[in-house]
Design a protein around this motif. Structure first.
Motif, PDB file in Angstrom:
ATOM      1  N   TYR A  14       0.838  -1.200   0.000  1.00  0.00           N
ATOM      2  CA  TYR A  14       0.000   0.000   0.000  1.00  0.00           C
ATOM      3  C   TYR A  14       0.866   1.240   0.000  1.00  0.00           C
ATOM      4  N   TRP A  15       1.929   1.259   0.858  1.00  0.00           N
ATOM      5  CA  TRP A  15       2.774   2.460   0.960  1.00  0.00           C
ATOM      6  C   TRP A  15       3.706   2.621  -0.227  1.00  0.00           C
ATOM      7  N   HIS A  16       4.031   1.504  -0.899  1.00  0.00           N
ATOM      8  CA  HIS A  16       4.918   1.596  -2.059  1.00  0.00           C
ATOM      9  C   HIS A  16       4.171   1.738  -3.385  1.00  0.00           C
ATOM     10  N   SER A  17       2.837   1.568  -3.401  1.00  0.00           N
ATOM     11  CA  SER A  17       2.058   1.670  -4.656  1.00  0.00           C
ATOM     12  C   SER A  17       1.689   3.120  -4.914  1.00  0.00           C
ATOM     13  N   SER A  18       1.253   3.438  -6.216  1.00  0.00           N
ATOM     14  CA  SER A  18       0.867   4.803  -6.616  1.00  0.00           C
ATOM     15  C   SER A  18      -0.168   4.707  -7.732  1.00  0.00           C
ATOM     16  N   LYS A  19      -1.104   5.614  -7.720  1.00  0.00           N
ATOM     17  CA  LYS A  19      -2.114   5.675  -8.787  1.00  0.00           C
ATOM     18  C   LYS A  19      -1.564   6.296 -10.057  1.00  0.00           C
ATOM     19  N   CYS A  20      -0.514   7.056  -9.972  1.00  0.00           N
ATOM     20  CA  CYS A  20       0.120   7.666 -11.151  1.00  0.00           C
ATOM     21  C   CYS A  20       1.049   6.634 -11.759  1.00  0.00           C
ATOM     22  N   LYS A  21       0.750   6.268 -12.969  1.00  0.00           N
ATOM     23  CA  LYS A  21       1.467   5.195 -13.616  1.00  0.00           C
ATOM     24  C   LYS A  21       2.527   5.766 -14.534  1.00  0.00           C
ATOM     25  N   ALA A  22       3.705   5.207 -14.502  1.00  0.00           N
ATOM     26  CA  ALA A  22       4.790   5.681 -15.363  1.00  0.00           C
ATOM     27  C   ALA A  22       4.572   5.205 -16.788  1.00  0.00           C
ATOM     28  N   PHE A  23       5.161   5.902 -17.747  1.00  0.00           N
ATOM     29  CA  PHE A  23       4.999   5.591 -19.173  1.00  0.00           C
ATOM     30  C   PHE A  23       5.765   4.320 -19.522  1.00  0.00           C
ATOM     31  N   THR A  24       5.114   3.473 -20.300  1.00  0.00           N
ATOM     32  CA  THR A  24       5.753   2.278 -20.837  1.00  0.00           C
ATOM     33  C   THR A  24       5.347   2.138 -22.285  1.00  0.00           C
ATOM     34  N   PHE A  25       6.114   1.380 -23.034  1.00  0.00           N
ATOM     35  CA  PHE A  25       5.795   1.170 -24.451  1.00  0.00           C
ATOM     36  C   PHE A  25       4.638   0.216 -24.652  1.00  0.00           C
ATOM     37  N   ASP A  26       4.172  -0.390 -23.601  1.00  0.00           N
ATOM     38  CA  ASP A  26       3.018  -1.295 -23.713  1.00  0.00           C
ATOM     39  C   ASP A  26       1.701  -0.583 -23.479  1.00  0.00           C
ATOM     40  N   ASP A  27       1.755   0.740 -23.281  1.00  0.00           N
ATOM     41  CA  ASP A  27       0.492   1.471 -23.023  1.00  0.00           C
ATOM     42  C   ASP A  27      -0.428   1.479 -24.217  1.00  0.00           C
ATOM     43  N   ASP A  28       0.092   1.180 -25.397  1.00  0.00           N
ATOM     44  CA  ASP A  28      -0.747   1.215 -26.598  1.00  0.00           C
ATOM     45  C   ASP A  28      -1.890   0.217 -26.489  1.00  0.00           C
ATOM     46  N   ASP A  29      -1.562  -0.962 -26.012  1.00  0.00           N
ATOM     47  CA  ASP A  29      -2.620  -1.970 -25.854  1.00  0.00           C
ATOM     48  C   ASP A  29      -3.595  -1.574 -24.776  1.00  0.00           C
ATOM     49  N   ASP A  30      -3.077  -0.941 -23.719  1.00  0.00           N
ATOM     50  CA  ASP A  30      -3.990  -0.508 -22.658  1.00  0.00           C
ATOM     51  C   ASP A  30      -4.962   0.538 -23.167  1.00  0.00           C
ATOM     52  N   GLU A  31      -4.444   1.465 -24.002  1.00  0.00           N
ATOM     53  CA  GLU A  31      -5.335   2.518 -24.541  1.00  0.00           C
ATOM     54  C   GLU A  31      -6.410   1.908 -25.419  1.00  0.00           C
ATOM     55  N   LEU A  32      -6.031   0.902 -26.182  1.00  0.00           N
ATOM     56  CA  LEU A  32      -7.004   0.258 -27.044  1.00  0.00           C
ATOM     57  C   LEU A  32      -8.083  -0.426 -26.245  1.00  0.00           C
ATOM     58  N   SER A  33      -7.707  -1.054 -25.148  1.00  0.00           N
ATOM     59  CA  SER A  33      -8.713  -1.705 -24.300  1.00  0.00           C
ATOM     60  C   SER A  33      -9.635  -0.665 -23.679  1.00  0.00           C
ATOM     61  N   GLN A  34      -9.067   0.522 -23.345  1.00  0.00           N
ATOM     62  CA  GLN A  34      -9.936   1.579 -22.800  1.00  0.00           C
ATOM     63  C   GLN A  34     -10.925   2.074 -23.847  1.00  0.00           C
ATOM     64  N   LEU A  35     -10.461   2.173 -25.092  1.00  0.00           N
ATOM     65  CA  LEU A  35     -11.371   2.579 -26.161  1.00  0.00           C
ATOM     66  C   LEU A  35     -12.503   1.583 -26.332  1.00  0.00           C
ATOM     67  N   LYS A  36     -12.169   0.313 -26.227  1.00  0.00           N
ATOM     68  CA  LYS A  36     -13.215  -0.699 -26.335  1.00  0.00           C
ATOM     69  C   LYS A  36     -14.211  -0.570 -25.196  1.00  0.00           C
ATOM     70  N   GLU A  37     -13.697  -0.321 -24.017  1.00  0.00           N
ATOM     71  CA  GLU A  37     -14.610  -0.143 -22.891  1.00  0.00           C
ATOM     72  C   GLU A  37     -15.493   1.094 -23.084  1.00  0.00           C
ATOM     73  N   SER A  38     -14.883   2.162 -23.601  1.00  0.00           N
ATOM     74  CA  SER A  38     -15.685   3.376 -23.851  1.00  0.00           C
ATOM     75  C   SER A  38     -16.768   3.108 -24.881  1.00  0.00           C
ATOM     76  N   LYS A  39     -16.425   2.334 -25.924  1.00  0.00           N
ATOM     77  CA  LYS A  39     -17.420   2.036 -26.943  1.00  0.00           C
ATOM     78  C   LYS A  39     -18.557   1.218 -26.360  1.00  0.00           C
ATOM     79  N   ARG A  40     -18.227   0.279 -25.492  1.00  0.00           N
ATOM     80  CA  ARG A  40     -19.302  -0.490 -24.859  1.00  0.00           C
ATOM     81  C   ARG A  40     -20.201   0.415 -24.029  1.00  0.00           C
ATOM     82  N   ALA A  41     -19.589   1.384 -23.359  1.00  0.00           N
ATOM     83  CA  ALA A  41     -20.407   2.319 -22.564  1.00  0.00           C
ATOM     84  C   ALA A  41     -21.308   3.171 -23.453  1.00  0.00           C
ATOM     85  N   VAL A  42     -20.757   3.565 -24.598  1.00  0.00           N
ATOM     86  CA  VAL A  42     -21.577   4.374 -25.521  1.00  0.00           C
ATOM     87  C   VAL A  42     -22.742   3.574 -26.044  1.00  0.00           C
TER      88      VAL A  42
END
Length: 485
Positions: free
Chosen positions: A41-69
């Motif tokens: 808990y004390w070593h974790s953070s909600k601010c996530k550092a940049f990684t080159f794998d964020d592209d897939d994460d963004e795509l999954s968020q887009l899919k989730e947004s589309k489902r919400a729409v």
């Protein structure tokens, strides 16, 4: 853990040793887990550092947004008419959406990502990675006013950032300056198509005449008339008349336009310029139709006698004036007799209308009806009218017969057809033919004796027999059958 068990001392029974060790182990494990969670808990953070794998994460968020729409269907309405739209604002499943999806999947999407998307979401189509131009208004667009989807040409020319808000402005072509530098030919073509064109830019006489010549060459009467109105307003009369004199088509259009609009003064000026004196006279003569008062009309016609008519037209105008003058005299006299009750025929057959401004044949019928026995010296005498206006014999006999038969004056009818030769012998003669005399008499309910007398005078045997059978003149039928036998 074993160490703790040993410090606790020997157990009283063998079974107690195992239970004691198990209890100590569980207690130690719980304490370690709580410690690990607290450190995470004390070593974790909600601010996530940049990684080159964020592209897939963004795509999954887009899919989730589309489902919400797409889940807005449940919020807005369960109606079947609600359509699904992509992030570009196009209906899901439409032609344009399919084309763009195919193009984006073939050119912009890596193979590894395609395989990952197929595994992750098999029920949703692949989304092209592009800047989203999605808005709330685009939810409800994608169909035209009639409810059909866009055409293929619209879909091919569309882009991902196209605005689907309704276009309320008019096309840019309609906002072009009306005083643009249009040539005469272009101006006439636009006028033919019903476009608004300003003719004020044509200032010189040469440009105006080119515009008129171009309108004449396309044979469009509406355009010619519109340009003539412009020239009439912007040119002097003398210049306009001179130019139209050599342009007969435009001249005829202007003459017709002036007649229809009633611009009498300009019309007469044009005819005088063209030296059409007879047309000027006839045009002035027609103005008598608008004069209702008989005395004023007579004075007007008296002035028209001096106009330069042709010889034939001059005779008609003179007769018109003379007839109206006679009618005024007859009308005044008969009105006095009718009011005084001094004439038996006026008491028995009251007048139904005035004789003023009536045609010559009507005036003759009136005179034969009310003034048949008068002498030739009076203005109301039928013979005086016949002699003054040179009425043909056929017209006079036909009119007099109709008038006297209506009064059932059979003696007058008989005298109308009786003539004497130079030896003093009498003979009946009808300029209109006795078959017509029979028809007029039967129409006025003549007795059978009168009809039989005139049926016998029909020259053609077959016509005579047919008329006798038609009007039930039995004596004539018997005579004809006996004569044939």
């Amino acid at each position: 853990m074993v160490l703790c068990a040993e410090l606790a001392g020997p157990p009283a029974h063998p079974g107690e040793e195992a239970g004691t060790l198990r209890a100590v182990g569980l207690a130690g494990g719980g304490m370690n887990r709580m410690k690990v969670d607290e450190e995470e808990y004390w070593h974790s953070s909600k601010c996530k550092a940049f990684t080159f794998d964020d592209d897939d994460d963004e795509l999954s968020q887009l899919k989730e947004s589309k489902r919400a729409v797409n889940s807005l269907r449940e919020i807005v309405d369960d109606d079947d008419d609600l359509e699904k739209f992509s992030w570009s604002g196009e209906p899901v499943g439409s032609i344009s959406w399919s084309i763009k999806e195919t193009a984006s999947s073939s050119s912009n999407t890596p193979e590894g990502r395609d395989s990952g998307l197929q595994k992750g979401s098999s029920s949703h189509p692949a989304l092209p990675k592009q800047a989203s131009s999605y808005s709330i208004s685009s939810f409800f667009k994608g169909r035209n006013k009639l409810g059909s989807f866009q055409s293929l040409s619209d879909a091919l020319s569309d882009t991902g950032v196209k605005s689907y808000a309704p276009e309320l402005r008019r096309p840019k072509a309609d906002y072009k300056d009306y005083s643009s530098d249009w040539s005469p030919k272009d101006t006439v073509r636009r006028m033919q198509r019903g476009k608004i064109c300003s003719l004020e830019r044509f200032r010189s006489l040469r440009e105006k005449l080119e515009l008129l010549d171009e309108a004449v060459s396309v044979h469009d009467g509406n355009v010619i008339t519109a340009i003539l109105i412009f020239l009439k307003r912007t040119l002097k009369r003398e210049i306009l008349f001179q130019e139209l004199e050599v342009r007969q088509v435009a001249l005829r259009h202007l003459i017709h336009f002036l007649k229809e609009t009633g611009e009498q003064k300009l019309f007469l000026d044009l005819l005088r310029f063209l030296d059409r004196t007879e047309e000027v006279a006839l045009s002035q003569y027609r103005e008598h139709l608008s004069i209702q008062d008989a005395e004023k009309r007579r004075e007007f016609l008296k002035g028209c006698i001096r106009l330069p008519f042709s010889s034939e037209d001059a005779v008609h105008v003179q007769d018109h004036y003379t007839l109206l003058e006679r009618q005024i005299i007859i009308e005044a006299n008969d009105r006095h007799l009718e009011a005084a009750g001094q004439s038996e025929i006026f008491r028995k057959y009251p007048r139904k209308a005035s004789i003023l401004n009536m045609p010559l044949v009507t005036t003759l019928f009136y005179s034969c009806f009310y003034h048949y026995t008068e002498g030739e010296g009076t203005f109301s005498s039928p013979t005086n009218l016949k002699k003054t206006f040179k009425i043909p014999d056929k017209q006079y006999v036909l009119t007099a017969l109709a008038a006297r038969a209506k009064l059932r004056a059979w003696h007058d009818v008989d005298a109308l057809f009786t003539t004497k030769n130079w030896l003093g012998y009498t003979k009946k003669r009808a300029p209109i033919g006795f078959h017509r005399v029979v028809e007029i008499l039967q129409r006025n309910s003549a007795p059978v004796q009168v009809l039989q007398e005139y049926v016998r005078l029909v020259e053609d045997v077959e016509t005579r027999l047919n008329l006798a059978m038609k009007y039930k003149c039995h004596d004539v039928v018997v005579d004809q059958i006996r004569w044939k036998n």
